[in-house]
Design a protein around this motif. Structure first.
Motif, PDB file in Angstrom:
ATOM      1  N   PRO A 114      79.581   8.161 -46.185  1.00 53.76           N
ATOM      2  CA  PRO A 114      78.657   8.785 -46.973  1.00 53.76           C
ATOM      3  C   PRO A 114      77.250   8.551 -46.936  1.00 53.76           C
ATOM      4  N   VAL A 115      76.167   9.438 -46.381  1.00 51.36           N
ATOM      5  CA  VAL A 115      74.968   9.180 -46.356  1.00 51.36           C
ATOM      6  C   VAL A 115      74.136  10.061 -46.995  1.00 51.36           C
ATOM      7  N   LEU A 116      72.880   9.772 -47.483  1.00 47.96           N
ATOM      8  CA  LEU A 116      71.911  10.641 -47.963  1.00 47.96           C
ATOM      9  C   LEU A 116      70.693  10.780 -47.000  1.00 47.96           C
ATOM     10  N   THR A 117      70.184  11.882 -47.210  1.00 44.30           N
ATOM     11  CA  THR A 117      68.908  12.196 -46.429  1.00 44.30           C
ATOM     12  C   THR A 117      67.851  12.765 -47.525  1.00 44.30           C
ATOM     13  N   THR A 118      66.705  12.018 -47.313  1.00 42.82           N
ATOM     14  CA  THR A 118      65.545  12.329 -48.450  1.00 42.82           C
ATOM     15  C   THR A 118      64.415  12.840 -47.722  1.00 42.82           C
TER      16      THR A 118
ATOM     17  N   GLY B 134      62.891  25.396 -43.166  1.00 44.45           N
ATOM     18  CA  GLY B 134      61.776  25.297 -42.400  1.00 44.45           C
ATOM     19  C   GLY B 134      61.057  26.876 -42.266  1.00 44.45           C
ATOM     20  N   PHE B 135      61.751  27.963 -42.627  1.00 43.57           N
ATOM     21  CA  PHE B 135      61.142  29.182 -42.357  1.00 43.57           C
ATOM     22  C   PHE B 135      60.492  29.384 -43.714  1.00 43.57           C
ATOM     23  N   PHE B 136      60.717  28.686 -44.848  1.00 45.72           N
ATOM     24  CA  PHE B 136      59.933  28.965 -46.143  1.00 45.72           C
ATOM     25  C   PHE B 136      59.240  27.725 -46.717  1.00 45.72           C
ATOM     26  N   THR B 137      58.792  26.806 -45.540  1.00 43.44           N
ATOM     27  CA  THR B 137      57.807  25.772 -45.838  1.00 43.44           C
ATOM     28  C   THR B 137      56.880  25.698 -44.962  1.00 43.44           C
ATOM     29  N   SER B 138      55.628  25.004 -45.417  1.00 41.72           N
ATOM     30  CA  SER B 138      54.557  24.622 -44.368  1.00 41.72           C
ATOM     31  C   SER B 138      54.453  23.451 -44.181  1.00 41.72           C
ATOM     32  N   GLN B 139      55.384  22.312 -44.659  1.00 38.46           N
ATOM     33  CA  GLN B 139      55.284  21.157 -44.419  1.00 38.46           C
ATOM     34  C   GLN B 139      56.913  20.520 -44.750  1.00 38.46           C
ATOM     35  N   VAL B 140      57.507  19.843 -43.892  1.00 45.46           N
ATOM     36  CA  VAL B 140      58.689  19.102 -44.232  1.00 45.46           C
ATOM     37  C   VAL B 140      58.467  17.654 -43.501  1.00 45.46           C
ATOM     38  N   THR B 141      58.773  16.682 -44.517  1.00 44.03           N
ATOM     39  CA  THR B 141      58.849  15.343 -43.948  1.00 44.03           C
ATOM     40  C   THR B 141      60.022  14.696 -44.379  1.00 44.03           C
ATOM     41  N   VAL B 142      60.615  14.399 -43.366  1.00 42.44           N
ATOM     42  CA  VAL B 142      62.047  13.209 -43.651  1.00 42.44           C
ATOM     43  C   VAL B 142      61.713  11.815 -43.817  1.00 42.44           C
ATOM     44  N   LEU B 143      62.033  11.471 -45.068  1.00 46.40           N
ATOM     45  CA  LEU B 143      61.837  10.003 -45.134  1.00 46.40           C
ATOM     46  C   LEU B 143      62.731   8.984 -44.909  1.00 46.40           C
ATOM     47  N   GLY B 144      63.793   9.522 -44.561  1.00 51.86           N
ATOM     48  CA  GLY B 144      64.856   8.623 -44.171  1.00 51.86           C
ATOM     49  C   GLY B 144      66.446   9.258 -44.386  1.00 51.86           C
ATOM     50  N   THR B 145      67.463   8.831 -43.532  1.00 50.79           N
ATOM     51  CA  THR B 145      68.984   8.898 -43.667  1.00 50.79           C
ATOM     52  C   THR B 145      69.409   7.633 -43.726  1.00 50.79           C
ATOM     53  N   TYR B 146      70.003   7.354 -44.848  1.00 53.43           N
ATOM     54  CA  TYR B 146      70.557   6.170 -45.030  1.00 53.43           C
ATOM     55  C   TYR B 146      71.987   6.243 -45.941  1.00 53.43           C
ATOM     56  N   PRO B 147      72.613   5.077 -45.642  1.00 54.15           N
ATOM     57  CA  PRO B 147      73.950   4.944 -46.473  1.00 54.15           C
ATOM     58  C   PRO B 147      73.893   5.248 -47.975  1.00 54.15           C
ATOM     59  N   ALA B 148      74.842   5.811 -48.517  1.00 57.51           N
ATOM     60  CA  ALA B 148      74.863   5.999 -49.994  1.00 57.51           C
ATOM     61  C   ALA B 148      75.407   4.766 -50.495  1.00 57.51           C
ATOM     62  N   SER B 149      74.657   4.439 -51.716  1.00 57.77           N
ATOM     63  CA  SER B 149      75.295   3.384 -52.337  1.00 57.77           C
ATOM     64  C   SER B 149      76.558   3.302 -53.042  1.00 57.77           C
ATOM     65  N   PRO B 150      77.524   2.461 -53.010  1.00 63.46           N
ATOM     66  CA  PRO B 150      78.892   2.715 -53.598  1.00 63.46           C
ATOM     67  C   PRO B 150      78.790   2.806 -54.856  1.00 63.46           C
ATOM     68  N   PHE B 151      77.573   2.733 -55.774  1.00 61.85           N
ATOM     69  CA  PHE B 151      77.541   2.999 -57.010  1.00 61.85           C
ATOM     70  C   PHE B 151      77.826   4.583 -57.305  1.00 61.85           C
ATOM     71  N   ARG B 152      77.404   5.291 -56.337  1.00 63.18           N
ATOM     72  CA  ARG B 152      77.522   6.669 -56.466  1.00 63.18           C
ATOM     73  C   ARG B 152      78.970   6.953 -56.664  1.00 63.18           C
ATOM     74  N   ALA B 153      79.833   6.312 -55.965  1.00 65.43           N
ATOM     75  CA  ALA B 153      81.294   6.645 -56.076  1.00 65.43           C
ATOM     76  C   ALA B 153      81.849   6.490 -57.521  1.00 65.43           C
ATOM     77  N   LYS B 154      81.105   5.635 -58.247  1.00 69.53           N
ATOM     78  CA  LYS B 154      81.387   5.040 -59.546  1.00 69.53           C
ATOM     79  C   LYS B 154      81.067   6.269 -60.492  1.00 69.53           C
ATOM     80  N   LEU B 155      79.879   6.888 -60.226  1.00 71.19           N
ATOM     81  CA  LEU B 155      79.377   7.905 -61.187  1.00 71.19           C
ATOM     82  C   LEU B 155      80.204   9.124 -61.014  1.00 71.19           C
ATOM     83  N   LYS B 156      80.943   9.432 -60.029  1.00 72.41           N
ATOM     84  CA  LYS B 156      81.613  10.687 -59.922  1.00 72.41           C
ATOM     85  C   LYS B 156      83.082  10.334 -60.198  1.00 72.41           C
ATOM     86  N   ALA B 157      83.610   9.160 -60.611  1.00 69.89           N
ATOM     87  CA  ALA B 157      84.821   8.708 -61.210  1.00 69.89           C
ATOM     88  C   ALA B 157      84.997   9.181 -62.548  1.00 69.89           C
TER      89      ALA B 157
END
Length: 285
Positions: free
Chosen positions: A194-198, A262-285
């Motif tokens: 699992p990864v997140l993109t911000t 991209g069609f409806f924005t004037s600016q998009v800046t990707v700050l990173g794609t990175y592994p999701a913390s294992p803590f998130r799995a606990k939140l969904k449990a």
């Protein structure tokens, strides 16, 4: 010397701050580097004085951390990881001070607000300080047995204070999410887990632009875990949005959703794609 600098992780606050504790817990083999401001912590990575910066972005009780959304897009750094740190507030006192003898309690205004019940029950007068660790240092330097501080267990160790009453936070779920920033992005594979993109974006000045920009994520089944707006450059008309999504940019649903964005924005800046913390799995449990 260069290798030593690269093994540092910068944080904002004095030694013993919750950010220091988070840095130590997440990266126990790295040297934690205290910085006076968030800008200083980011600059330490930018100039090579530190490898990473541990920056708080939101708290489960207090919400988002002010100014961070403005700083990240212009920092020139990338989010490479996230870390969730449970916040456990300790009531600290001088080694020989008695709990019943305390009259005032010093801490950051946020920590004081998160411990209202305990402060009221002990009939203490809250005194606002710049940060939690600084409050602990103040109590030690003042040497007044009637003064206490709300800070971390690490601050107790650093400043030679004792924990007069432990875990006095009102909410047991009190947790801060941190992002870890680096000078270069990580490039996890979609198959790694699992990864997140911000990213941050600004919508075009057309009717229903935000609704249409978000439509691609819904129709492509991409889960957006966070969406926040913030004003840009003091203008009530220039609004930026900060977003976290689950997924990798190479995955077709994410790619299609980002294209539609991209069609409806004037600016998009990707700050990173990175592994999701294992803590998130606990939140969904």
């Amino acid at each position: 010397m260069a290798r030593k600098r690269l093994n540092r992780i910068a944080f904002q606050g004095e030694p013993g701050a919750n950010s220091h504790l988070a840095a130590r817990d997440a990266y126990p083999n790295m040297e934690a580097m205290a910085c006076a401001t968030f800008e200083d912590a980011l600059a330490a990575v930018k100039t090579g004085k530190a490898r990473f910066a541990m920056i708080p972005i939101e708290n489960s009780v207090a919400g988002r951390v002010a100014d961070i959304h403005h700083l990240l897009p212009h920092s020139g750094l990338y989010i490479v990881a996230e870390h969730f740190e449970p916040i456990r507030h300790q009531l600290l006192a001088l080694p020989r001070a008695k709990l019943t003898g305390l009259k005032t309690v010093h801490s950051h205004i946020m920590a004081l607000g998160q411990c209202r019940k305990a402060i009221a029950a002990l009939k203490l007068k809250p005194v606002t300080e710049a940060d939690t660790a600084g409050a602990a240092r103040h109590v030690r330097e003042a040497g007044d047995p009637t003064q206490g501080a709300i800070a971390s267990k690490l601050a107790a160790e650093i400043y030679g204070l004792r924990i007069a009453k432990k875990n006095i936070e009102d909410a047991a779920h009190n947790t801060t999410r941190f992002v870890v920033l680096a000078a270069k992005p990580v490039r996890p594979k979609a198959s790694d887990g699992p990864v997140l993109t911000t990213f941050v974006f600004r919508v075009r000045n057309v009717p229903a632009a935000l609704y249409k920009a978000m439509g691609g994520f819904a129709t492509n089944g991409v889960n957006m875990t966070k969406l926040e707006s913030y004003q840009l450059e003091g203008s009530f008309n220039a609004t930026m949005f900060y977003a976290d999504i689950e997924g990798h940019p190479s995955e077709r649903p994410v790619k299609l959703a980002m294209e539609e964005l991209g069609f409806f924005t004037s600016q998009v800046t990707v700050l990173g794609t990175y592994p999701a913390s294992p803590f998130r799995a606990k939140l969904k449990a």
